[in-house]
Scaffold this active site. Structure first.
Site, PDB file in Angstrom:
ATOM      1  N   SER A  45       0.713  -1.181   0.024  1.00 22.09           N
ATOM      2  CA  SER A  45       0.025   0.104  -0.024  1.00 22.09           C
ATOM      3  C   SER A  45       0.999   1.216  -0.098  1.00 22.09           C
ATOM      4  O   SER A  45       1.345   1.659   1.104  1.00 22.09           O
ATOM      5  CB  SER A  45      -0.925   0.107   1.295  1.00 22.09           C
ATOM      6  N   MET A  96       3.573   2.229   5.011  1.00 22.95           N
ATOM      7  CA  MET A  96       3.247   1.459   4.097  1.00 22.95           C
ATOM      8  C   MET A  96       2.955  -0.088   4.770  1.00 22.95           C
ATOM      9  O   MET A  96       3.748  -0.222   5.836  1.00 22.95           O
ATOM     10  CB  MET A  96       4.465   1.424   3.211  1.00 22.95           C
ATOM     11  N   CYS A  97       2.194  -0.670   4.235  1.00 13.89           N
ATOM     12  CA  CYS A  97       2.219  -2.225   4.826  1.00 13.89           C
ATOM     13  C   CYS A  97       2.245  -2.812   3.418  1.00 13.89           C
ATOM     14  O   CYS A  97       2.170  -2.659   2.343  1.00 13.89           O
ATOM     15  CB  CYS A  97       0.813  -2.218   5.614  1.00 13.89           C
ATOM     16  N   GLN A  98       2.244  -4.267   3.890  1.00 10.53           N
ATOM     17  CA  GLN A  98       2.389  -5.193   2.732  1.00 10.53           C
ATOM     18  C   GLN A  98       1.166  -6.014   2.806  1.00 10.53           C
ATOM     19  O   GLN A  98       0.515  -6.694   3.756  1.00 10.53           O
ATOM     20  CB  GLN A  98       3.714  -6.234   3.099  1.00 10.53           C
TER      21      GLN A  98
END
EC number: 5.3.99.2
Length: 189
Positions: free
Chosen positions: A45, A64-66
């Site tokens: 993201s 940010m995330c995965q």
């Protein structure tokens, strides 16, 4: 300050699933000939845009995330998201149900007691995807959120510009947009 990680978690889920909303009136555009099998795999993201005043106030605190996208047994998608929360890595799984048109999904949130819709509006499958949610938070309260998924953690300038244009096309403004920085842990290349 302890509430910030919880707020971040909620915002990540907003980006993935849309805001708690009533069922959408009509459908947004969807990637033509959407191929769910090509959409599977790891995404980051990398950008969010929303007209929510809460989002505007907190966007500078987000990372940010995965998310790993996998097929569900019902023909939809399992989204397994890993993100930084309280200085530890946390993982959540969400199941999106197909909504008739390939690229459109729904999600029922027991936590919020609400229905969500999510559309994959544009993707090249290899580099980026633009997702969009819209609905209402209450009488007369319009809500819109655009999400940029990227296969890489570092974004090309052209992709940022394209997401800005996409977000503006959805009625969002420059101040509604944030490109999320990488956290120092919890996601991998």
């Amino acid at each position: 300050m302890a509430a910030l990680p919880m707020l971040w978690t909620g915002l990540v889920l907003l980006g993935l699933l849309g805001f708690p909303q009533t069922p959408a009136q009509g459908h947004d555009t969807v990637q033509p000939n959407f191929q769910q099998d090509k959409f599977l795999g790891r995404w980051y993201s990398a950008g969010l845009a929303s007209n929510s005043s809460w989002f505007r106030e907190k966007k500078e605190l987000l990372f940010m995330c995965q998310t790993v996208v996998a097929p569900s047994t019902e023909g939809g998608l399992n989204l397994t998201s890993t993100f930084l929360r309280k200085n530890q890595c946390e993982t959540k799984v969400m199941v999106l149900q197909p909504a008739g048109v390939p690229g459109q999904y729904t999600y029922n949130s027991p936590h919020w007691g609400s229905f969500h819709s999510l559309s994959v509006v544009e993707t090249d499958y290899d580099e980026y995807a633009f997702l969009f949610s819209k609905g209402t938070k209450g009488p007369g309260q319009d809500f819109r959120m655009a999400t940029l998924y990227s296969r890489a953690q570092l974004l090309k300038e052209e992709l940022k510009e394209k997401f800005i244009t996409f977000s503006k096309d959805q009625g969002l403004t420059e101040e509604d947009i944030v490109f999320l920085p990488q956290p120092d842990k919890c996601i991998q290349e």
